[in-house]
Design an enzyme around this catalytic site. Structure first.
Site, PDB file in Angstrom:
ATOM      1  N   ARG A  52       0.807  -1.224   0.000  1.00  0.00           N
ATOM      2  CA  ARG A  52       0.000   0.000   0.000  1.00  0.00           C
ATOM      3  C   ARG A  52       0.844   1.281   0.000  1.00  0.00           C
ATOM      4  O   ARG A  52       0.322   2.365  -0.210  1.00  0.00           O
ATOM      5  CB  ARG A  52      -0.945   0.000   1.215  1.00  0.00           C
ATOM      6  CG  ARG A  52      -2.164  -0.873   0.995  1.00  0.00           C
ATOM      7  CD  ARG A  52      -2.975  -1.012   2.262  1.00  0.00           C
ATOM      8  NE  ARG A  52      -2.300  -1.835   3.255  1.00  0.00           N
ATOM      9  CZ  ARG A  52      -2.678  -1.912   4.531  1.00  0.00           C
ATOM     10  NH1 ARG A  52      -3.692  -1.201   4.963  1.00  0.00           N
ATOM     11  NH2 ARG A  52      -2.022  -2.694   5.374  1.00  0.00           N
ATOM     12  N   THR A  73       3.152 -13.278  10.803  1.00  0.00           N
ATOM     13  CA  THR A  73       4.041 -12.750  11.851  1.00  0.00           C
ATOM     14  C   THR A  73       4.699 -13.876  12.651  1.00  0.00           C
ATOM     15  O   THR A  73       5.847 -13.745  13.075  1.00  0.00           O
ATOM     16  CB  THR A  73       3.257 -11.820  12.802  1.00  0.00           C
ATOM     17  OG1 THR A  73       2.050 -12.498  13.202  1.00  0.00           O
ATOM     18  CG2 THR A  73       2.896 -10.519  12.133  1.00  0.00           C
ATOM     19  N   LYS A  94      31.903  29.385   0.039  1.00  0.00           N
ATOM     20  CA  LYS A  94      32.184  27.949  -0.027  1.00  0.00           C
ATOM     21  C   LYS A  94      33.608  27.674   0.418  1.00  0.00           C
ATOM     22  O   LYS A  94      34.521  28.384   0.003  1.00  0.00           O
ATOM     23  CB  LYS A  94      31.995  27.458  -1.469  1.00  0.00           C
ATOM     24  CG  LYS A  94      32.192  25.984  -1.630  1.00  0.00           C
ATOM     25  CD  LYS A  94      32.808  25.613  -2.983  1.00  0.00           C
ATOM     26  CE  LYS A  94      34.306  25.693  -2.966  1.00  0.00           C
ATOM     27  NZ  LYS A  94      34.954  25.197  -4.169  1.00  0.00           N
ATOM     28  N   TYR A 122      38.218  29.202 -10.099  1.00  0.00           N
ATOM     29  CA  TYR A 122      38.141  28.013 -10.949  1.00  0.00           C
ATOM     30  C   TYR A 122      38.487  28.385 -12.384  1.00  0.00           C
ATOM     31  O   TYR A 122      37.923  29.335 -12.938  1.00  0.00           O
ATOM     32  CB  TYR A 122      36.702  27.478 -10.854  1.00  0.00           C
ATOM     33  CG  TYR A 122      36.429  26.204 -11.595  1.00  0.00           C
ATOM     34  CD1 TYR A 122      37.240  25.080 -11.423  1.00  0.00           C
ATOM     35  CD2 TYR A 122      35.324  26.100 -12.453  1.00  0.00           C
ATOM     36  CE1 TYR A 122      36.961  23.898 -12.088  1.00  0.00           C
ATOM     37  CE2 TYR A 122      35.039  24.920 -13.119  1.00  0.00           C
ATOM     38  CZ  TYR A 122      35.860  23.817 -12.931  1.00  0.00           C
ATOM     39  OH  TYR A 122      35.581  22.646 -13.582  1.00  0.00           O
TER      40      TYR A 122
HETATM   41  C1  UD1 Z   1      -0.736  -7.715  13.520  1.00  0.00           C
HETATM   42  C2  UD1 Z   1      -1.333  -8.606  14.630  1.00  0.00           C
HETATM   43  C3  UD1 Z   1      -2.585  -7.934  15.174  1.00  0.00           C
HETATM   44  C4  UD1 Z   1      -2.266  -6.550  15.669  1.00  0.00           C
HETATM   45  C5  UD1 Z   1      -1.605  -5.718  14.574  1.00  0.00           C
HETATM   46  C6  UD1 Z   1      -1.127  -4.430  15.131  1.00  0.00           C
HETATM   47  C7  UD1 Z   1      -0.814 -10.877  13.945  1.00  0.00           C
HETATM   48  C8  UD1 Z   1      -1.321 -12.131  13.373  1.00  0.00           C
HETATM   49  N1  UD1 Z   1      -1.660  -9.888  14.063  1.00  0.00           N
HETATM   50  O1  UD1 Z   1      -1.695  -7.711  12.473  1.00  0.00           O
HETATM   51  O2  UD1 Z   1      -3.140  -8.721  16.230  1.00  0.00           O
HETATM   52  O3  UD1 Z   1      -3.439  -5.923  16.139  1.00  0.00           O
HETATM   53  O4  UD1 Z   1      -0.468  -6.420  14.034  1.00  0.00           O
HETATM   54  O5  UD1 Z   1      -0.652  -3.594  14.109  1.00  0.00           O
HETATM   55  O6  UD1 Z   1       0.352 -10.801  14.301  1.00  0.00           O
HETATM   56  N2  UD1 Z   1       5.657  -9.314   8.705  1.00  0.00           N
HETATM   57  C9  UD1 Z   1       6.775 -10.002   8.361  1.00  0.00           C
HETATM   58  N3  UD1 Z   1       6.648 -11.242   7.832  1.00  0.00           N
HETATM   59  C10 UD1 Z   1       5.437 -11.816   7.638  1.00  0.00           C
HETATM   60  C11 UD1 Z   1       4.282 -11.102   7.986  1.00  0.00           C
HETATM   61  C12 UD1 Z   1       4.420  -9.844   8.522  1.00  0.00           C
HETATM   62  O7  UD1 Z   1       7.902  -9.536   8.538  1.00  0.00           O
HETATM   63  O8  UD1 Z   1       5.399 -12.943   7.156  1.00  0.00           O
HETATM   64  C13 UD1 Z   1       5.807  -7.971   9.268  1.00  0.00           C
HETATM   65  C14 UD1 Z   1       5.232  -6.949   8.326  1.00  0.00           C
HETATM   66  O9  UD1 Z   1       6.272  -6.427   7.510  1.00  0.00           O
HETATM   67  C15 UD1 Z   1       4.699  -5.902   9.264  1.00  0.00           C
HETATM   68  C16 UD1 Z   1       4.391  -6.644  10.549  1.00  0.00           C
HETATM   69  O10 UD1 Z   1       5.046  -7.887  10.449  1.00  0.00           O
HETATM   70  O11 UD1 Z   1       5.673  -4.937   9.564  1.00  0.00           O
HETATM   71  C17 UD1 Z   1       2.903  -6.834  10.836  1.00  0.00           C
HETATM   72  O12 UD1 Z   1       2.338  -7.648   9.854  1.00  0.00           O
HETATM   73  P1  UD1 Z   1       0.863  -7.420   9.345  1.00  0.00           P
HETATM   74  O13 UD1 Z   1       0.570  -8.454   8.356  1.00  0.00           O
HETATM   75  O14 UD1 Z   1       0.657  -6.021   8.964  1.00  0.00           O
HETATM   76  O15 UD1 Z   1       0.025  -7.738  10.667  1.00  0.00           O
HETATM   77  P2  UD1 Z   1      -1.399  -7.163  10.971  1.00  0.00           P
HETATM   78  O16 UD1 Z   1      -2.393  -7.799  10.086  1.00  0.00           O
HETATM   79  O17 UD1 Z   1      -1.368  -5.703  10.993  1.00  0.00           O
END
Ligand code: UD1
Ligand code: CA
Length: 457
Positions: free
Chosen positions: A14, A82, A353, A389
């Site tokens: 996004r 995550t 400068k 220069y």
């Molecule tokens: C997550 C939480 C949610 C919480 C929210 C807060 C989970 C399942 N959910 O949801 O409960 O309320 O954050 O903002 O954890 N990322 C990785 N690798 C992955 C997936 C994600 O590095 O495989 C990183 C993403 O880059 C991002 C962060 O983890 O920075 C959060 O991931 P995202 O998918 O946005 O989680 P949310 O759906 O927001």
């Protein structure tokens, strides 16, 4: 040992950007560095960064002794989520470690909150502690599920929540503190049986709760701390919050910001008491400004050292030093490596400068001073050009103490104007001006009497 695992592998679609999400800046700093810095300041000695999308760029930009990188495999058919991201860091999790989970796109988390979270976790002897807050509109966040004794049992994601759970206002920030041993246990027991077929780190809470471990909820009021950046609209919102924090701290230390909503100061900048900063000022990098200065509107000051009681009006100063009681501008341009003395005047449309400009000297209007050493009490007239220069190489000009360089003169470097030397206006100086001499280097004026009358005939 207290360690952090910072998740920053996601694609951040996004953002509509070619730059990996964590490398977008707020108030001049990469978001990922804001997170690492808060962690460091909270006493977290090792930060494990989980990278995936554009991993090379992320690794390159975050190379640091206390940052370790692990790569999350990405692509069609590879697990995601995550929980899966945290699993990648498993080799770094020691049984006795205290592990804080953070995010590369949640840059507003403060050192204070991390410290309090760690204290709460240790003091309460919890196995896991979830950082939570309450939102009137909790849409999109994981909800905190508690039993009738107010103990957290699980976190349910929006997409997996039933109607009743969706009404819960307490949400998961995504930031946690885990005891190493039990985090490893939970990671070994995660599955992806949910609507998104992802491994959720949130499930670790239910797994540990079912095993009878004590889980804590550390609830905070300031929800700006867990603000996540998913688009450039949110990037600007995060920048605004960070700017307000920086400006508030600066004002509380005794600096007057005439319009803090329109003043852009990076967190690395230091400003002394009773300095006044007018709207539109942009002050960046390693800049230090002393006391009782006047920083007028639209000044841009980068990596510079500004003394006390200095007035700067609508000017740009880069990698330079300005000493006490000096006036700069309006519309002056100090380029890198310029050192301006005390009680100096650098007026409108003067560019300097790589030069030293001595105490009590003046260049009041329209001059270019490059690669020069100007002594004290020197006057550089209007329109003087230091010709440094020749199209290939740069040369140095020296103007010694008490010299006077008349308006619209050219000093062709390398050249020296000795002490008390006086250059007549309009001269083009190619040879040394001796001590105390007047040098005139221009054609003598010729008057042709009656010339107009003759021409008309
Ligand atoms: C997550 C939480 C949610 C919480 C929210 C807060 C989970 C399942 N959910 O949801 O409960 O309320 O954050 O903002 O954890 N990322 C990785 N690798 C992955 C997936 C994600 O590095 O495989 C990183 C993403 O880059 C991002 C962060 O983890 O920075 C959060 O991931 P995202 O998918 O946005 O989680 P949310 O759906 O927001
Ligand atoms: Ca998110």
């Amino acid at each position: 040992m207290i360690k952090s695992i910072i998740l920053a592998a996601g694609e951040g679609t996004r953002m509509k950007s070619d730059i990996p999400k964590g490398l977008h800046k707020i108030c001049g700093k990469h978001m990922i560095d804001c997170v690492i810095e808060s962690a460091e300041n909270a006493g977290i000695s090792e930060n494990i960064l989980v990278v995936g999308h554009k991993k090379e760029e992320m690794i390159k930009a975050t190379k640091k002794e206390n940052v370790k990188h692990v790569v999350q495999p990405m692509g069609e058919g590879v697990p995601y989520g995550t929980g899966f991201a945290v699993m990648q860091a498993k080799n770094y999790i020691g049984e006795d470690d205290c592990i804080i989970i953070l995010y590369g796109d949640t840059p507003l988390i403060t050192k204070d909150t991390l410290e309090k979270l760690i204290y709460f976790h240790k003091n309460g002897e919890y196995t896991a502690t979830v950082l939570t807050t309450e939102f009137d509109d909790p849409t999109g966040y994981g909800r905190i599920i508690k039993d009738k004794n107010d103990n957290i049992m699980a976190i349910v994601e929006e997409k997996d929540a039933n109607k009743e759970q969706k009404n819960i206002k307490e949400i998961n920030s995504g930031i946690y503190c885990f005891s190493g041993k039990q985090l490893i246990f939970a990671l070994n027991n995660l599955d992806n049986n949910n609507t998104q077929n992802e491994y959720y780190i949130t499930d670790a809470i239910e797994i540990l709760n079912n095993k009878g471990f004590k889980i804590g909820c550390y609830k905070i009021d300031d929800d700006t701390e867990i603000f996540g950046v998913n688009s450039k609209v949110q990037l600007a919102q995060a920048e605004l919050i960070m700017r307000q924090r920086i400006n508030e701290k600066i004002m509380l230390s005794g600096v007057t910001l005439v319009d803090p909503n329109n003043t852009y100061i990076q967190s690395t900048v230091k400003i002394g008491r009773d300095t006044i900063v007018y709207p539109g000022a942009i002050i960046e990098g390693n800049t230090q400004i002393g006391e009782k200065c006047f920083i007028g509107h639209n000044c841009r000051i980068i990596d510079s050292e500004i003394g006390n009681n200095i007035e700067i009006q609508s000017s740009t100063i880069i990698e330079s030093k300005v000493n006490d009681n000096t006036k700069i501008g309006p519309y002056a341009y100090l380029r890198p490596n310029s050192v301006i003395g005390k009680n100096v005047k650098i007026g409108d449309f003067v560019e300097i400068k790589n030069s030293i400009f001595g105490d009590f000297s003046k260049a009041s209007h329209l001059a270019y001073i490059g690669d020069a050493e100007v002594g004290s009490n020197v006057n550089i007239g209007c329109g003087v050009v230091f010709v440094n220069y020749d199209g290939k190489n740069k040369y140095k000009t020296i103007v010694e103490d008490n010299a006077f360089v008349g308006s619209n003169s050219n000093l062709i470097a390398p050249v020296v104007v000795k002490r008390n030397g006086y250059v007549a206006a309009g001269s083009t100086i190619t040879d040394e001006v001796p001590n105390g001499a007047l040098s005139i280097a221009r054609a003598r004026q010729v008057n042709k009497e009656g010339w107009i009358k003759k021409k008309k005939k």
